[in-house]
Scaffold this motif. Structure first.
Motif, PDB file in Angstrom:
ATOM      1  N   THR A 168       0.863  -1.179   0.000  1.00 25.61           N
ATOM      2  CA  THR A 168       0.000   0.000   0.000  1.00 25.61           C
ATOM      3  C   THR A 168       0.903   1.234   0.000  1.00 25.61           C
ATOM      4  OG1 THR A 168      -0.001   0.192   2.389  1.00 25.61           O
ATOM      5  CG2 THR A 168      -1.711  -1.195   1.420  1.00 25.61           C
ATOM      6  N   GLU A 169       0.270   2.370  -0.222  1.00 21.59           N
ATOM      7  CA  GLU A 169       1.045   3.603  -0.283  1.00 21.59           C
ATOM      8  C   GLU A 169       1.796   3.846   1.031  1.00 21.59           C
ATOM      9  OE1 GLU A 169      -0.500   7.901  -1.247  1.00 21.59           O
ATOM     10  OE2 GLU A 169      -1.413   6.390  -2.575  1.00 21.59           O
ATOM     11  N   GLU A 170       1.073   3.627   2.137  1.00 16.00           N
ATOM     12  CA  GLU A 170       1.686   3.820   3.462  1.00 16.00           C
ATOM     13  C   GLU A 170       2.874   2.881   3.663  1.00 16.00           C
ATOM     14  OE1 GLU A 170      -1.277   3.306   6.544  1.00 16.00           O
ATOM     15  OE2 GLU A 170      -1.093   5.398   7.154  1.00 16.00           O
ATOM     16  N   GLY A 229       2.505   1.448  13.928  1.00 22.36           N
ATOM     17  CA  GLY A 229       1.451   1.141  12.966  1.00 22.36           C
ATOM     18  C   GLY A 229       0.339   0.355  13.627  1.00 22.36           C
ATOM     19  N   VAL A 230      -0.894   0.738  13.362  1.00 23.76           N
ATOM     20  CA  VAL A 230      -2.029   0.058  13.986  1.00 23.76           C
ATOM     21  C   VAL A 230      -1.971  -1.440  13.670  1.00 23.76           C
ATOM     22  CG1 VAL A 230      -3.516   2.076  13.943  1.00 23.76           C
ATOM     23  CG2 VAL A 230      -3.550   0.498  12.001  1.00 23.76           C
ATOM     24  N   THR A 231      -2.654  -2.252  14.476  1.00 27.49           N
ATOM     25  CA  THR A 231      -2.656  -3.696  14.224  1.00 27.49           C
ATOM     26  C   THR A 231      -3.263  -3.956  12.851  1.00 27.49           C
ATOM     27  OG1 THR A 231      -4.801  -3.869  15.314  1.00 27.49           O
ATOM     28  CG2 THR A 231      -2.872  -4.349  16.657  1.00 27.49           C
ATOM     29  N   GLY A 232      -2.588  -4.804  12.073  1.00 24.18           N
ATOM     30  CA  GLY A 232      -3.099  -5.108  10.739  1.00 24.18           C
ATOM     31  C   GLY A 232      -2.649  -4.105   9.685  1.00 24.18           C
ATOM     32  N   SER A 233      -1.674  -3.263  10.023  1.00 22.23           N
ATOM     33  CA  SER A 233      -1.208  -2.291   9.036  1.00 22.23           C
ATOM     34  C   SER A 233      -0.147  -2.897   8.118  1.00 22.23           C
ATOM     35  CB  SER A 233      -0.671  -1.025   9.718  1.00 22.23           C
ATOM     36  OG  SER A 233       0.316  -1.343  10.659  1.00 22.23           O
ATOM     37  N   GLY A 234       0.138  -4.180   8.316  1.00 23.46           N
ATOM     38  CA  GLY A 234       1.045  -4.863   7.400  1.00 23.46           C
ATOM     39  C   GLY A 234       2.515  -4.593   7.680  1.00 23.46           C
ATOM     40  N   LYS A 235       2.883  -4.585   8.949  1.00 25.08           N
ATOM     41  CA  LYS A 235       4.269  -4.297   9.309  1.00 25.08           C
ATOM     42  C   LYS A 235       5.209  -5.419   8.844  1.00 25.08           C
ATOM     43  CE  LYS A 235       3.084  -3.357  13.682  1.00 25.08           C
ATOM     44  NZ  LYS A 235       1.625  -3.137  13.615  1.00 25.08           N
ATOM     45  N   THR A 236       4.739  -6.666   8.953  1.00 27.80           N
ATOM     46  CA  THR A 236       5.592  -7.791   8.559  1.00 27.80           C
ATOM     47  C   THR A 236       6.025  -7.668   7.100  1.00 27.80           C
ATOM     48  OG1 THR A 236       4.242  -9.106  10.054  1.00 27.80           O
ATOM     49  CG2 THR A 236       5.754 -10.300   8.631  1.00 27.80           C
ATOM     50  N   ILE A 290       7.914   6.614  12.077  1.00 26.95           N
ATOM     51  CA  ILE A 290       7.099   6.334  10.900  1.00 26.95           C
ATOM     52  C   ILE A 290       5.728   5.898  11.413  1.00 26.95           C
ATOM     53  CG2 ILE A 290       6.787   4.789   8.918  1.00 26.95           C
ATOM     54  CD1 ILE A 290       9.891   4.534   8.896  1.00 26.95           C
ATOM     55  N   THR A 291       4.679   6.555  10.958  1.00 31.47           N
ATOM     56  CA  THR A 291       3.360   6.225  11.473  1.00 31.47           C
ATOM     57  C   THR A 291       2.482   5.622  10.382  1.00 31.47           C
ATOM     58  OG1 THR A 291       3.594   8.130  12.914  1.00 31.47           O
ATOM     59  CG2 THR A 291       1.420   7.148  12.809  1.00 31.47           C
ATOM     60  N   LEU A 292       1.848   4.491  10.705  1.00 32.26           N
ATOM     61  CA  LEU A 292       0.896   3.873   9.776  1.00 32.26           C
ATOM     62  C   LEU A 292      -0.473   3.927  10.427  1.00 32.26           C
ATOM     63  CD1 LEU A 292       2.954   0.626   9.143  1.00 32.26           C
ATOM     64  CD2 LEU A 292       2.771   2.520   7.542  1.00 32.26           C
ATOM     65  N   ARG A 293      -1.379   4.673   9.806  1.00 34.02           N
ATOM     66  CA  ARG A 293      -2.673   4.883  10.450  1.00 34.02           C
ATOM     67  C   ARG A 293      -3.756   3.914   9.991  1.00 34.02           C
ATOM     68  NH1 ARG A 293      -2.029   9.127  13.587  1.00 34.02           N
ATOM     69  NH2 ARG A 293      -0.389  10.584  12.992  1.00 34.02           N
ATOM     70  N   ASN A 294      -3.524   3.214   8.889  1.00 36.31           N
ATOM     71  CA  ASN A 294      -4.590   2.380   8.332  1.00 36.31           C
ATOM     72  C   ASN A 294      -4.225   0.906   8.276  1.00 36.31           C
ATOM     73  OD1 ASN A 294      -6.297   4.671   7.501  1.00 36.31           O
ATOM     74  ND2 ASN A 294      -4.551   5.107   6.168  1.00 36.31           N
TER      75      ASN A 294
END
Ligand code: ADP
Ligand code: ZN
Length: 727
Positions: free
Chosen positions: A193-195, A215-222, A366-370
């Motif tokens: 994703t863009e983020e 990053g919120v849970t499920g933001s695809g950090k892995t 780095i912040t992932l909001r979605n």
């Protein structure tokens, strides 16, 4: 040439470096065989010198065809030495047991349970009056078998002994094997994703240093981590990926295997010594270039390191409790400086400490909001259990949770029920108004001590009289019964006889592969409800889970730890993140006796920043980390008078140091008995020091020196920085 050799003698209390000569060249870092007295011993060459003051003997031979310790690790030894960690203890962290004369430790522990045919209720009536600890232990064991070390710490070793003598409970040695298996994962075609892409770019273009990915849970950090690792591998570099507990995350193992194949080595405590050695060797020789594992993998013998990634960086498992004690992030920071690499830490709920550093610019944030699929985070609802009680509902489930469970089952979805077991026994709470007794100075929950019927603050030692009714509302039923996971399962079976329920806790995960089996079964839809402790909070990804119930959300609040609020917030957010992963609208029901507490207000809205501001304020006013550093010197001795003498000496010298450096470096010094006065015959005292401004304080070496001077044949002193648990 003279070679400085650390001889590997396990029962040695101090580092001994011996000088040896050799008729051949020995690279620094080699494992060697040397004459030692009348024996031959193994040792490690840590440096060289031109001459020696002593007469030297010759090294017999070099044991491996490559130096087992890399130059970087020798530097790390020196760094740890400055923190009072002996060379030999450091070396033991780096080098697999198999390479150290085959000294092999099998991880095993004593497990306590009720003896055959014993009924706890009936047995309690036969105990002598005043045997409260014994009665409590019987209750505890009726709920589930527990490790002896846990029970000793919660109650008393002598109570355990008497129960064993009476034949009411039994103990057995169990091997703790937790070899993880990779979970089969489907290959997914993924476009970042863009983020996610922005996060990857920021890290890749941002140079060396520390990055914090919030990053919120499920933001695809892995996916972000893996993309970064892939890019680094393409540059010829290596990477270390740390996860809290690898056995709890078989999915992680699965995705890494799929992506990196045999370029990844897995290091963790569940491997046999042979397996561990093989993985270690592959990394050391560059056959594999990604190390994946729990905290000890931070010592992985890789060269040309590009990045160390710490997933779920807030997790407590990153601090080693054993000897030697170390902070994983500390070691990681050392290694990335040495390699001019990147340290990437990720979490949905960063530790206050890290976030503070991100705010001051020390870390790059780095912040992932979605969430990746744009699904919304599950709706959280707080249920006031005091109201349920007043309405006549004395069960462990609120009406709301029962009807939500009913609905979830009817829709064919899955639910997770979370029960916190931490901080169980000893705080005092009013069931009617939710009041909890706290220390006036520290704002930390007080711990109830049965032996002298007092309430104590585990930080400053202040004592309070036990109260017999609530000081706020006058309600007289202060203590409460304990609920275990087993009881929860029984209740669910009774209310929903057709539901298929799985349980995951210490008790059901003792055997090899148990985690894996339970998680796989749940993942494959072979059960409707998973009941569990902290273990189910970790990063599992189950698409059909639409309901998460948190039974006693405030339990973790009352643990006598200044981080209680932080831990509660983290736990709630993590558990909640298990719901609604694939866009089925998720729901989280949080039951509490303290619904107005700010932790719930912020958690409900997923407002990490708001929580951070509030909690930082509290820490700053009460003088707790990250605004100070707390150092505990734990004094242990079989002889009470010796322990006391050493404690007095420490207190006197540290108080003198305090007078000299007051407010500049030391704020406060307190000495007292440790919360648990005795463990297996050893008397325990503690001296607690509040250090001002940890980054500027240069006082630590002096504290180590003072601590060292109190150690004698009878007395041991442990030094703990910001200890996880004051027991
Ligand atoms: P986090 O660790 O941030 O909670 P995960 O890394 O577990 O999140 O990712 C959640 C899920 O989203 C995983 O199943 C993962 O495969 C999937 N995912 C990650 N990135 C993408 C993407 N760009 N497109 C589609 N799915 C993705
Ligand atoms: Zn206090």
């Amino acid at each position: 040439m003279i070679y400085k050799v650390i001889v590997d003698i396990s029962n040695q209390e101090v580092d001994r470096v011996f000088d040896y000569s050799a008729s051949f060249d020995v690279p620094v870092g080699s494992r060697v065989l040397v004459p030692f007295g009348r024996q031959t011993k193994e040792g490690f060459v840590i440096s060289t010198a031109e001459t020696s003051k002593h007469e030297t003997k010759d090294i017999i031979k070099v044991l491996d065809d490559y130096p087992v310790i890399l130059p970087e690790m020798l530097k790390l030894c020196e760094y740890l030495k400055a923190q009072n960690i002996r060379y030999i203890d450091s070396l033991r962290l780096f080098i697999p047991a198999k390479l150290r004369g085959g000294r092999v430790k099998i991880l095993s522990k004593y497990l306590l349970s009720l003896a055959e045919g014993v009924n706890a209720e009936e047995a309690k009536t036969r105990l002598r009056k005043g045997s409260d600890a014994q009665a409590a232990i019987l209750d505890e064991l009726a709920a589930a078998p527990r490790f002896e070390s846990e029970i000793n710490a919660m109650y008393s070793a002598s109570a355990v002994k008497s129960l064993l003598a009476k034949g009411l409970i039994k103990k057995e040695l169990v091997e703790i094997e937790r070899a993880p298996q990779a979970m089969a994962v489907k290959r997914k075609e993924i476009t970042l994703t863009e983020e996610q892409q922005k996060a990857v770019d920021t890290v890749m273009n941002g140079g060396e240093g520390v990055y914090l990915i919030h990053g919120v849970t499920g933001s695809g950090k892995t996916e972000i981590y893996m993309t970064i690792i892939e890019k680094l591998l393409a540059e010829g570099k290596t990477a270390i990926m740390l996860v809290p507990e690898i056995s709890l995350t078989p999915q992680m193992l699965g995705v890494f295997r799929l992506r990196f194949g045999d370029k990844v080595s897995v290091l963790h405590s569940g491997l046999s010594d042979g397996e561990r050695y093989d993985e270690w060797r592959r990394l050391r020789l560059g056959e594999s270039r990604v190390a994946l594992g729990a905290r000890s993998a931070v010592f992985a013998p890789v060269q040309n390191l590009g990045a160390i990634i710490i997933d779920e960086e807030h997790d407590t498992s990153y601090v080693s409790e054993g000897n030697p004690r170390y902070f994983t992030s500390d070691i990681a920071t050392f290694r990335i400086k040495y390699n001019r690499a990147k340290l990437i830490m990720g979490s949905a709920t960063p530790s206050l400490d890290s976030y503070q550093k991100a705010k001051t610019g020390e870390y790059k944030l780095i912040t992932l909001r979605n969430r990746v699929n744009r699904c919304e985070l599950p709706v959280m609802e707080t249920i006031d259990m005091r109201k349920e009680l007043r309405a006549g509902n004395v069960s462990i489930f609120s009406k709301e949770l029962l009807s939500a469970l009913d609905k979830t089952l009817a829709e064919g979805n899955q639910a997770m029920i979370f029960l916190n077991r931490r901080g169980f026994a000893s705080f005092v709470r009013c069931r009617s108004c939710g009041y909890v007794a706290k220390c006036k100075d520290c704002e930390v929950s007080l711990t109830y001590h049965k032996d002298d019927n007092t309430l104590k603050c585990h930080y400053c030692g202040r004592q309070y009289k036990m109260i017999d009714k609530c000081v706020v509302c006058g309600f007289q039923h202060l203590k409460e019964g304990k609920v275990g996971t087993q009881k929860v399962v029984e209740e669910i079976n009774r209310i929903f006889p057709h539901a298929r329920v799985l349980r995951m806790d210490n008790d059901t995960t003792r055997t090899k592969d148990a985690y894996f089996k339970i998680l796989s079964a749940f993942g494959e839809g072979k059960a409707d409800i998973l009941v569990g402790t902290q273990m189910i909070a970790k990063g599992h990804d189950f698409p059909n889970v639409t309901l998460v119930g948190i039974l006693d959300a405030d339990l973790a609040l009352y643990f006598s730890d200044y981080r209680s609020n932080e831990r509660t917030f983290q736990l709630i957010t993590q558990v909640a993140g298990r719901a609604g992963r694939e866009c089925k609208r998720g729901r989280v029901i949080m039951q509490t006796y303290n619904p107005k507490h700010y932790v719930f207000r912020y958690a409900e809205r997923y407002d990490y920043e708001g929580f951070f501001e509030k909690e930082s304020n509290v820490r700053e006013t009460t003088k707790f980390p990250p605004f100070t550093r707390i150092v505990r010197l734990l004094v242990l001795s079989q002889k009470e008078d010796e322990a006391l003498k050493a404690t007095r000496k420490l207190y006197t010298e540290l108080s003198a140091l305090k007078t000299e450096r007051f407010m500049k470096e030391i704020i406060r010094v307190q000495a007292m008995r440790a919360p648990i006065k005795r463990i297996s015959g050893s008397h325990r005292f503690q001296v607690v020091i509040w250090e001002a401004l940890p980054e500027k304080a240069e006082v630590m070496p002096e504290i180590y020196k003072i601590a060292e001077s109190a150690i004698s044949r009878d007395v041991t002193v442990f030094c703990e920085i910001n200890p996880q648990q004051m027991i």
